[in-house]
Design a protein around this motif. Structure first.
Motif, PDB file in Angstrom:
ATOM      1  N   SER A   1      41.775 -39.717 113.176  1.00  0.00           N
ATOM      2  CA  SER A   1      42.017 -38.597 114.091  1.00  0.00           C
ATOM      3  C   SER A   1      40.694 -37.883 114.367  1.00  0.00           C
ATOM      4  O   SER A   1      40.121 -37.268 113.478  1.00  0.00           O
ATOM      5  CB  SER A   1      43.026 -37.627 113.461  1.00  0.00           C
ATOM      6  OG  SER A   1      42.699 -37.380 112.098  1.00  0.00           O
ATOM      7  N   TYR A   2      40.240 -37.955 115.609  1.00  0.00           N
ATOM      8  CA  TYR A   2      38.954 -37.377 115.973  1.00  0.00           C
ATOM      9  C   TYR A   2      38.999 -36.576 117.274  1.00  0.00           C
ATOM     10  O   TYR A   2      37.974 -36.387 117.912  1.00  0.00           O
ATOM     11  CB  TYR A   2      37.899 -38.484 116.084  1.00  0.00           C
ATOM     12  CG  TYR A   2      37.161 -38.710 114.776  1.00  0.00           C
ATOM     13  CD1 TYR A   2      36.095 -37.890 114.410  1.00  0.00           C
ATOM     14  CD2 TYR A   2      37.533 -39.723 113.904  1.00  0.00           C
ATOM     15  CE1 TYR A   2      35.416 -38.084 113.219  1.00  0.00           C
ATOM     16  CE2 TYR A   2      36.859 -39.931 112.712  1.00  0.00           C
ATOM     17  CZ  TYR A   2      35.799 -39.103 112.365  1.00  0.00           C
ATOM     18  OH  TYR A   2      35.127 -39.296 111.183  1.00  0.00           O
ATOM     19  N   GLY A   3      40.191 -36.117 117.677  1.00  0.00           N
ATOM     20  CA  GLY A   3      40.252 -35.327 118.901  1.00  0.00           C
ATOM     21  C   GLY A   3      39.683 -36.111 120.066  1.00  0.00           C
ATOM     22  O   GLY A   3      40.099 -37.246 120.340  1.00  0.00           O
ATOM     23  N   SER A   4      38.717 -35.529 120.754  1.00  0.00           N
ATOM     24  CA  SER A   4      38.126 -36.181 121.929  1.00  0.00           C
ATOM     25  C   SER A   4      37.033 -37.189 121.565  1.00  0.00           C
ATOM     26  O   SER A   4      36.552 -37.919 122.430  1.00  0.00           O
ATOM     27  CB  SER A   4      37.537 -35.115 122.867  1.00  0.00           C
ATOM     28  OG  SER A   4      36.515 -34.387 122.193  1.00  0.00           O
ATOM     29  N   LYS A   5      36.640 -37.258 120.296  1.00  0.00           N
ATOM     30  CA  LYS A   5      35.520 -38.130 119.893  1.00  0.00           C
ATOM     31  C   LYS A   5      36.032 -39.541 119.600  1.00  0.00           C
ATOM     32  O   LYS A   5      36.079 -40.003 118.463  1.00  0.00           O
ATOM     33  CB  LYS A   5      34.809 -37.545 118.673  1.00  0.00           C
ATOM     34  CG  LYS A   5      34.158 -36.195 118.958  1.00  0.00           C
ATOM     35  CD  LYS A   5      33.449 -35.633 117.733  1.00  0.00           C
ATOM     36  CE  LYS A   5      32.793 -34.305 118.034  1.00  0.00           C
ATOM     37  NZ  LYS A   5      32.153 -33.711 116.839  1.00  0.00           N
ATOM     38  N   ILE A   6      36.406 -40.227 120.655  1.00  0.00           N
ATOM     39  CA  ILE A   6      37.051 -41.522 120.494  1.00  0.00           C
ATOM     40  C   ILE A   6      36.114 -42.577 119.898  1.00  0.00           C
ATOM     41  O   ILE A   6      36.560 -43.545 119.284  1.00  0.00           O
ATOM     42  CB  ILE A   6      37.638 -41.992 121.850  1.00  0.00           C
ATOM     43  CG1 ILE A   6      38.682 -43.085 121.624  1.00  0.00           C
ATOM     44  CG2 ILE A   6      36.529 -42.426 122.796  1.00  0.00           C
ATOM     45  CD1 ILE A   6      39.533 -43.372 122.849  1.00  0.00           C
ATOM     46  N   GLU A   7      34.803 -42.378 120.059  1.00  0.00           N
ATOM     47  CA  GLU A   7      33.850 -43.354 119.502  1.00  0.00           C
ATOM     48  C   GLU A   7      33.956 -43.402 117.985  1.00  0.00           C
ATOM     49  O   GLU A   7      33.867 -44.479 117.377  1.00  0.00           O
ATOM     50  CB  GLU A   7      32.413 -43.011 119.913  1.00  0.00           C
ATOM     51  CG  GLU A   7      32.162 -43.061 121.410  1.00  0.00           C
ATOM     52  CD  GLU A   7      32.524 -41.763 122.117  1.00  0.00           C
ATOM     53  OE1 GLU A   7      32.400 -41.710 123.356  1.00  0.00           O
ATOM     54  OE2 GLU A   7      32.946 -40.805 121.432  1.00  0.00           O
ATOM     55  N   TYR A   8      34.152 -42.252 117.343  1.00  0.00           N
ATOM     56  CA  TYR A   8      34.333 -42.240 115.887  1.00  0.00           C
ATOM     57  C   TYR A   8      35.687 -42.846 115.512  1.00  0.00           C
ATOM     58  O   TYR A   8      35.803 -43.531 114.497  1.00  0.00           O
ATOM     59  CB  TYR A   8      34.211 -40.818 115.349  1.00  0.00           C
ATOM     60  CG  TYR A   8      32.791 -40.349 115.178  1.00  0.00           C
ATOM     61  CD1 TYR A   8      31.952 -40.947 114.231  1.00  0.00           C
ATOM     62  CD2 TYR A   8      32.272 -39.311 115.939  1.00  0.00           C
ATOM     63  CE1 TYR A   8      30.639 -40.519 114.051  1.00  0.00           C
ATOM     64  CE2 TYR A   8      30.956 -38.884 115.778  1.00  0.00           C
ATOM     65  CZ  TYR A   8      30.147 -39.494 114.837  1.00  0.00           C
ATOM     66  OH  TYR A   8      28.847 -39.073 114.663  1.00  0.00           O
ATOM     67  N   GLN A   9      36.709 -42.578 116.325  1.00  0.00           N
ATOM     68  CA  GLN A   9      38.025 -43.170 116.073  1.00  0.00           C
ATOM     69  C   GLN A   9      37.918 -44.695 116.075  1.00  0.00           C
ATOM     70  O   GLN A   9      38.473 -45.375 115.201  1.00  0.00           O
ATOM     71  CB  GLN A   9      39.013 -42.709 117.146  1.00  0.00           C
ATOM     72  CG  GLN A   9      40.406 -43.327 117.030  1.00  0.00           C
ATOM     73  CD  GLN A   9      41.297 -42.920 118.193  1.00  0.00           C
ATOM     74  OE1 GLN A   9      41.414 -41.736 118.507  1.00  0.00           O
ATOM     75  NE2 GLN A   9      41.906 -43.898 118.854  1.00  0.00           N
ATOM     76  N   ARG A  10      37.206 -45.235 117.048  1.00  0.00           N
ATOM     77  CA  ARG A  10      37.076 -46.694 117.155  1.00  0.00           C
ATOM     78  C   ARG A  10      36.275 -47.266 115.988  1.00  0.00           C
ATOM     79  O   ARG A  10      36.630 -48.314 115.436  1.00  0.00           O
ATOM     80  CB  ARG A  10      36.407 -47.047 118.486  1.00  0.00           C
ATOM     81  CG  ARG A  10      37.306 -46.804 119.685  1.00  0.00           C
ATOM     82  CD  ARG A  10      36.555 -46.916 120.995  1.00  0.00           C
ATOM     83  NE  ARG A  10      37.470 -46.757 122.130  1.00  0.00           N
ATOM     84  CZ  ARG A  10      37.071 -46.469 123.367  1.00  0.00           C
ATOM     85  NH1 ARG A  10      35.774 -46.291 123.634  1.00  0.00           N
ATOM     86  NH2 ARG A  10      37.947 -46.355 124.342  1.00  0.00           N
ATOM     87  N   LEU A  11      35.199 -46.581 115.604  1.00  0.00           N
ATOM     88  CA  LEU A  11      34.378 -47.074 114.494  1.00  0.00           C
ATOM     89  C   LEU A  11      35.159 -47.029 113.186  1.00  0.00           C
ATOM     90  O   LEU A  11      35.055 -47.940 112.354  1.00  0.00           O
ATOM     91  CB  LEU A  11      33.093 -46.248 114.391  1.00  0.00           C
ATOM     92  CG  LEU A  11      31.971 -46.841 113.531  1.00  0.00           C
ATOM     93  CD1 LEU A  11      31.462 -48.150 114.125  1.00  0.00           C
ATOM     94  CD2 LEU A  11      30.815 -45.853 113.377  1.00  0.00           C
ATOM     95  N   ALA A  12      35.964 -45.985 113.009  1.00  0.00           N
ATOM     96  CA  ALA A  12      36.786 -45.876 111.802  1.00  0.00           C
ATOM     97  C   ALA A  12      37.805 -47.008 111.738  1.00  0.00           C
ATOM     98  O   ALA A  12      38.094 -47.550 110.659  1.00  0.00           O
ATOM     99  CB  ALA A  12      37.485 -44.519 111.760  1.00  0.00           C
TER     100      ALA A  12
END
Length: 481
Positions: free
Chosen positions: A70-81
């Motif tokens: 769960s990263y709100g608008s920071k989808i790049e971190y969501q994808r890396l996670a």
């Protein structure tokens, strides 16, 4: 600001720090063919297995860390996670398949498992969902993984949770029954990792891949990074030795800013507050209730921005019956003299501050009293500060240091870096090879400044309200409920 640098398999690469950022970088360098990688650390993380109970002082040396997407608008971190989670799964399978003698010592004891997919309950403290939560759900839907999320007030989600065996974790604090309101989302794909065992495993893999580790209170303690005439960096250690390299990567966690004072204003050493509750072995009811099978990772009012921010997180019990609870609303600083500047630095290693500031303790006690009253009768068993590094915007900092040829920084975990241990180094190596401008993470993590008035607290300096020396520290007498 990228500096041109040419690396080859025989380049001598020196890494300062054997925590998550240093380990992941070393492991990926070795696996991508770099043959001369050396990691320095002033603490013997190998023989202790990163066990915090053995006195290792590092944010990475912990009993557990949250794995979330769960990263709100920071989808790049969501994808890396999500990519990291695939490797966490592989590591679990690999560890389970190996004989005991093929594992590091800490993985031969107790449960031979790193990653527990017990779920992650993002629990609100108010009557409405925060914007961050709603944005997270939109991103999950966009990525095609919305079915892993169960929203407490969505009939379709709660019915799906019943069918899939997750309903018992949707309201583990019985907030709907007790308070008449429960706003939460359960992420069934998330959970936690056993942090110290994960680091020991990653170091084991790095050694097998050819990485050398110098772990010693003088031989491994880096006291300075210099340059010689032909611009090659030199790492100076406390035993008086100078180690020349083709590239130096400073991944020192909370100690990074002290080694690179020019990073002041971009990263800052801060301390989170942690407390534990020890479950008695003669209470099988509590051992069962708080087991990973029955209890998820929980956050309460974390970063809501709605006036209901509580910024508390907690874990299921570990294999020893310890429940860890953390407070993130205020992250404390502690200033010292570094290269003529006043910079926030951790309290000295081996002189660990066992107490936490009173507001942090009160926040943790409130969480227990309101949500887990059955733990109040047991009381707290320990408190401590956890030193890590915040960046100007909570995004990592991985880039070459301006004005320091062939010196790079790999830091700024900002309290959410551990989950990326298996994958972070893949992106770091691209940046070290000069390809950072070509990747989304190279752009996100580059050296940067901000003209904004507020910069994640870094603008406060020593006059700010978060300085540890200005706080009243809670003693054991304050633990009483």
């Amino acid at each position: 600001m990228q500096q041109p640098i040419s690396l080859n398999p025989d380049s001598k690469i020196l890494i300062v720090g054997s925590g998550v950022f240093g380990l992941s970088t070393a492991l990926w360098l070795a696996r991508l063919g770099y043959r001369r990688v050396t990691v320095f650390d002033m603490q013997d993380t190998e023989s202790t297995g990163y066990d915090p109970g053995a006195g290792i002082e590092s944010a990475s040396a912990d009993i557990n860390k949250i794995i979330r997407f769960s990263y709100g608008s920071k989808i790049e971190y969501q994808r890396l996670a999500s990519q990291a989670a695939e490797i966490w799964d592989q590591w679990n399978q690999e560890i389970a398949s190996l004989a005991g003698e093929e594992l590091p010592e800490v993985l031969r004891r107790g449960e031979r498992k790193l990653w527990y997919k017990c779920g992650f309950l993002r629990m609100g403290a108010g009557t409405e969902f925060a914007d961050f939560e709603l944005q997270t759900l939109r991103n999950m839907e966009m990525e095609g993984i919305r079915d892993t999320q169960f929203k407490s007030d969505d009939d379709a989600d709660t019915e799906r949770a019943k069918r899939s065996g997750w309903a018992h974790k949707l309201d583990v604090c019985r907030r709907q029954e007790r308070f008449g309101v429960h706003k939460a989302v359960l992420d069934s794909s998330a959970g936690f990792v056993v942090a110290y065992k994960a680091c020991a495993w990653a170091q084991h893999l790095a050694r097998k891949a050819g990485v050398e580790f110098i772990l010693h209170d003088s031989k491994g303690k880096v006291v300075g990074i210099d340059a010689i005439d032909h611009d090659k960096p030199v790492v100076r250690t406390a035993d008086g030795m100078a180690h020349e390299g083709d590239l130096v990567v400073v991944a020192g966690g909370g100690w990074t800013a002290g080694l690179l004072p020019e990073a002041d204003g971009l990263i800052e050493t801060t301390a989170g507050s942690v407390a534990t509750v020890q479950l008695p072995k003669d209470r099988p009811d509590l051992w069962d209730r708080f087991s990973p099978e029955n209890f998820p990772v929980v956050t309460w009012g974390l970063g809501e921005g709605t006036g209901n921010d509580k910024d508390i997180y907690s874990f299921p019990r570990d294999e020893n019956g310890v429940i860890k609870i953390g407070y993130r609303k205020t992250k404390w600083t502690s200033y010292g003299d570094v290269a003529g500047k006043r910079i926030s630095v951790p309290k000295a290693v081996y002189v660990t501050e066992k107490n936490i500031p009173v507001p942090a303790l009160e926040g943790i006690k409130e969480y227990i009293s309101v949500n887990l009253p059955e733990l109040a009768e047991l009381g707290l068993s320990s408190t401590r500060l956890c030193w890590y590094t915040d960046s100007i915007d909570n995004s990592f900092v991985v880039d070459f240091v301006p004005g320091r040829p062939r010196v790079a920084v790999c830091s700024g975990g900002s309290g959410h870096g551990f989950k990326f241990l298996p994958i972070l180094g893949r992106e770091v190596v691209k940046i070290l090879e000069g390809k950072g401008d070509q990747t989304v993470y190279g752009q996100m993590w580059k050296w940067r400044t901000s003209t904004a008035g507020k910069r994640n607290g870094l603008e406060e300096g020593e006059e700010g309200p978060r300085v540890l020396e200005k706080q009243r520290m809670a003693s054991q007498e304050d633990w009483v409920f």
